[in-house]
Write a protein that holds these residues in place. Structure first.
Motif, short mmCIF file in Angstrom:
data_model
loop_
_atom_site.label_atom_id
_atom_site.label_comp_id
_atom_site.label_asym_id
_atom_site.label_seq_id
_atom_site.Cartn_x
_atom_site.Cartn_y
_atom_site.Cartn_z
N PRO B 37 7.49 -9.19 -1.14
CA PRO B 37 6.77 -8.84 0.08
C PRO B 37 6.06 -7.50 -0.08
CG PRO B 37 9.13 -8.48 0.35
CD PRO B 37 8.94 -9.08 -1.01
N PRO B 38 4.97 -7.29 0.66
CA PRO B 38 4.29 -6.00 0.62
C PRO B 38 5.15 -4.94 1.30
CG PRO B 38 3.29 -7.42 2.28
CD PRO B 38 4.33 -8.23 1.57
N PRO B 39 4.83 -3.65 1.09
CA PRO B 39 5.62 -2.61 1.76
C PRO B 39 5.45 -2.71 3.27
CG PRO B 39 3.64 -1.68 0.77
CD PRO B 39 3.74 -3.09 0.30
N LYS B 40 6.43 -2.19 3.98
CA LYS B 40 6.46 -2.31 5.44
C LYS B 40 5.18 -1.76 6.08
CE LYS B 40 9.42 -0.64 9.09
NZ LYS B 40 10.38 0.45 9.31
N VAL B 41 4.66 -0.69 5.49
CA VAL B 41 3.49 -0.04 6.08
C VAL B 41 2.32 -1.01 6.21
CG1 VAL B 41 2.80 0.90 3.83
CG2 VAL B 41 1.90 1.92 5.90
N LEU B 42 2.25 -1.99 5.30
CA LEU B 42 1.12 -2.93 5.33
C LEU B 42 1.34 -4.08 6.31
CD1 LEU B 42 -0.04 -3.15 1.61
CD2 LEU B 42 -0.96 -1.77 3.47
N LEU B 43 2.51 -4.11 6.92
CA LEU B 43 2.78 -5.18 7.88
C LEU B 43 2.27 -4.82 9.28
CD1 LEU B 43 6.37 -6.17 6.69
CD2 LEU B 43 4.18 -7.21 6.09
N TYR B 44 1.94 -3.54 9.48
CA TYR B 44 1.37 -3.15 10.77
C TYR B 44 -0.10 -3.54 10.80
CZ TYR B 44 5.67 -0.45 11.23
OH TYR B 44 6.98 -0.08 11.31
N PRO B 45 -0.63 -3.71 12.00
CA PRO B 45 -2.00 -4.25 12.09
C PRO B 45 -3.07 -3.34 11.48
CG PRO B 45 -1.18 -3.57 14.25
CD PRO B 45 -0.02 -3.51 13.32
N SER B 46 -4.08 -3.97 10.88
CA SER B 46 -5.23 -3.24 10.39
C SER B 46 -6.45 -4.13 10.55
CB SER B 46 -5.04 -2.84 8.93
OG SER B 46 -4.78 -3.97 8.13
N SER B 47 -7.64 -3.50 10.56
CA SER B 47 -8.87 -4.24 10.84
C SER B 47 -9.13 -5.34 9.82
CB SER B 47 -10.05 -3.28 10.87
OG SER B 47 -10.12 -2.57 9.65
N THR B 48 -8.83 -5.05 8.54
CA THR B 48 -8.97 -6.08 7.51
C THR B 48 -7.63 -6.22 6.81
OG1 THR B 48 -9.83 -4.34 6.10
CG2 THR B 48 -11.43 -5.86 7.00
N ALA B 49 -7.29 -7.43 6.44
CA ALA B 49 -5.99 -7.66 5.80
C ALA B 49 -5.94 -6.95 4.44
CB ALA B 49 -5.77 -9.15 5.63
N PRO B 50 -4.81 -6.32 4.12
CA PRO B 50 -4.67 -5.71 2.80
C PRO B 50 -4.87 -6.76 1.71
CG PRO B 50 -2.82 -5.12 4.20
CD PRO B 50 -3.59 -6.18 4.92
N GLN B 51 -5.47 -6.32 0.62
CA GLN B 51 -5.83 -7.25 -0.45
C GLN B 51 -5.12 -6.81 -1.71
OE1 GLN B 51 -10.06 -7.04 -0.91
NE2 GLN B 51 -10.07 -8.52 -2.57
N LEU B 52 -4.38 -7.72 -2.32
CA LEU B 52 -3.70 -7.38 -3.57
C LEU B 52 -4.73 -7.37 -4.69
CD1 LEU B 52 -0.96 -6.85 -4.96
CD2 LEU B 52 -0.80 -9.29 -5.38
N ILE B 53 -4.91 -6.22 -5.33
CA ILE B 53 -5.94 -6.09 -6.36
C ILE B 53 -5.38 -6.41 -7.74
CG2 ILE B 53 -7.60 -4.51 -7.45
CD1 ILE B 53 -8.28 -5.13 -4.57
N THR B 54 -4.31 -5.72 -8.12
CA THR B 54 -3.69 -6.03 -9.40
C THR B 54 -2.19 -5.87 -9.27
OG1 THR B 54 -3.77 -3.76 -10.20
CG2 THR B 54 -5.57 -5.21 -10.86
N GLN B 55 -1.53 -6.49 -10.19
CA GLN B 55 -0.10 -6.35 -10.24
C GLN B 55 0.30 -6.07 -11.67
OE1 GLN B 55 2.38 -8.81 -8.08
NE2 GLN B 55 4.13 -8.40 -9.37
N GLY B 56 0.92 -4.91 -11.87
CA GLY B 56 1.41 -4.59 -13.20
C GLY B 56 2.92 -4.74 -13.20
N ALA B 57 3.53 -4.32 -14.29
CA ALA B 57 4.98 -4.41 -14.38
C ALA B 57 5.61 -3.40 -13.43
CB ALA B 57 5.42 -4.13 -15.81
N GLU B 58 4.97 -2.26 -13.30
CA GLU B 58 5.55 -1.17 -12.55
C GLU B 58 5.25 -1.21 -11.06
OE1 GLU B 58 7.45 1.94 -13.17
OE2 GLU B 58 8.17 0.26 -14.37
#
Lengths: 196, 294
Positions: B37-58
């Motif tokens: 799941p994304p961090p809690k901070v991204l679960l609060y409302p925002s004008s555009t949905a957060p977009q996952l750009i990349t995912q590394g190991a870390e």
């Protein structure tokens, strides 16, 4: 009414944030004494506008305070005192009050009010209620909370000292507007780290 | 001592895991997103949905907004690692987020082109910073090289050199950015052309060059300081340059011959470059690891 309502990203809709700027305030001493006495009617963030660089910086501090409020990791008595402390680049709370809070001689004041529903207060006062209470108690001239108005209040040497901006290479060779923007970004970084 | 050992063990475990994670991401990105799941901070409302750009190991990088819909930002999140002891996990995450934020703030103050830090929650493991517009240098160079091929395969070497003006200029700007980084007492730890952005300049799309050379225009911005450390040792600096050189060799073999231009830019921006370049000779002889036994 020159009270601005802020809609911040990543903040729940039932949290309301109002901000206003008052110039030439004559009763700052009285306001401060009410804060010290923890008078619940005076639950505002009163901020010395001479210690603030820009809208961006101030609103960044508001967001930071809201994020710790939402997170439940607030370190000061309430969200309003947290806003004042969020402006500081260090963890020293009393220093933050001294530098960004108001004193009897403060002339220009930024006022922030955060309202959110709690168990004991389901019905929030309206913007008009807030505005009425502010104008009845703050004796000064309300002006729009704009970068223009704000920059006239800022004590630049003081702010540069607070955020250790003197001699920062990042500010070299930049125009006035660009410089204020860069200073705000550097201040936001320092506030985010608060010395740790 | 124990702490040190634990960290080493953890680093080892992480390397092994990172391998399997990369494999998983490429095969089924949607399930991965669902699993973590994304961090809690991204679960609060925002004008555009957060977009996952990349995912590394870390960690993971999201594009989202800061304060207002008009201010895009990058949110770097280091999720808790289930294979790590919770106490150790919290401590490592906190230390790494703070280290990265500190380095960025220091660089920014000293005029090194890096994204500004907006907000940090080291407990929750995230860092919000300025969103850098533009494309990675890797993409810019490849696009440029690609178009050269299409324009007319066998460009004469003489003529080619003349036409490389824009690329030479870019290489110097890269060297300048790295030189300024090292001057400030920071080594990046993972210098590649993917970790540098070409940010369109304010007055952008200028008359200069035009056409094909346009893809090489812009300000260099260094990104991803997840492996950065504060160091002034010539060895560390030389390794930084070496890693970049190798990255050029493997991602842009056709631009490798111009790496000297990076070093020229580096020399011009950083007074102590001489000693570092001398060290670089040693590093080239033996590789990145100083203590290679056997």
């Amino acid at each position: 009414m020159t009270l601005e309502k802020l809609h911040l990203e990543h903040v729940p809709d039932d949290y309301r944030v109002y901000v206003g700027l008052f110039k030439g305030v004559t009763n700052a001493g009285h306001l401060q004494s009410q804060l010290v006495a923890r008078n619940a009617d005076y639950e505002y963030a009163f901020i010395d506008a001479s210690s603030v660089l820009s809208r961006l910086q101030l609103i960044g501090a508001v967001y930071k305070a809201l994020s710790v409020l939402l997170d439940g990791t607030i370190k000061t008595p309430n969200v309003h005192s947290e806003i004042v402390c969020s402006l500081s680049p260090s963890n020293n709370i009393s220093e933050a009050y001294r530098r960004w809070g108001i004193t009897a001689t403060t002339k220009d004041i930024i006022i922030v009010k955060v309202l959110f529903p709690t168990e004991t207060r389901a019905e929030l006062p309206s913007a008009e209620d807030v505005w009425q209470h502010i104008t009845e108690n703050v004796h000064g001239a309300a002006v729009p909370f704009s970068d223009d108005e704000l920059s006239q209040c800022t004590d630049w040497p003081k702010v540069r000292k607070y955020y250790k901006l003197n001699g920062a290479p990042a500010l070299d060779g930049k125009g006035e507007e660009e410089k204020i923007r860069e200073m705000s970004l550097l201040a936001l970084g320092a506030m985010a780290l608060r010395g740790i | 001592m124990l702490r040190c050992l634990l960290t080493n063990l953890e680093t080892y475990a992480k390397r092994k895991i990172s391998f399997t994670m990369t494999a998983a991401t490429t095969s089924a990105p949607s399930t991965v997103e669902h699993e973590f799941p994304p961090p809690k901070v991204l679960l609060y409302p925002s004008s555009t949905a957060p977009q996952l750009i990349t995912q590394g190991a870390e960690g993971r990088l999201y594009k989202t907004t800061y304060l207002f819909p008009s201010i895009p930002c990058a949110l770097k999140y280091r999720p808790p690692k289930p294979y790590r002891h919770p106490t150790l996990d919290a401590r490592l995450t906190r230390a790494r987020i703070l280290a990265e934020a500190r380095v960025l703030v220091k660089c920014r103050r000293d005029g090194v082109p890096v994204p500004a830090v907006y907000c940090v929650d080291e407990g929750a493991g995230w860092l919000m910073m300025e969103w850098v517009e533009g494309v990675p240098v890797r993409m810019g160079i490849n696009e440029w090289l690609g178009e050269r091929v299409r324009d007319g395969e066998e460009v004469e070497e003489e003529e080619g050199r003349e036409q490389k003006g824009a690329l030479v200029d870019l290489m110097r700007r890269i060297g300048d950015a790295v030189g300024r980084l090292h001057k400030t007492g920071v080594v990046h730890g993972d210098l590649t052309t993917s970790n540098m952005m070409l940010r369109p300049t304010r007055e952008s799309s200028g008359e200069r060059g035009g056409g094909r050379d346009k893809v090489l225009e812009g300000d260099i911005v260094l990104i991803d300081f997840g492996l950065a450390t504060q160091s002034t040792s010539e060895e560390d600096r030389a390794v930084d340059l070496y890693v970049l050189e190798r990255a050029f060799g493997s991602t842009h073999p056709r631009a490798e011959s111009l790496f000297d231009e990076v070093l020229n830019g580096y020399r011009a921006a950083f007074k102590q470059a001489g000693q570092v370049l001398k060290k670089l000779e040693d590093v080239r002889m033996r590789g990145r690891k100083r203590s290679m036994l056997g």
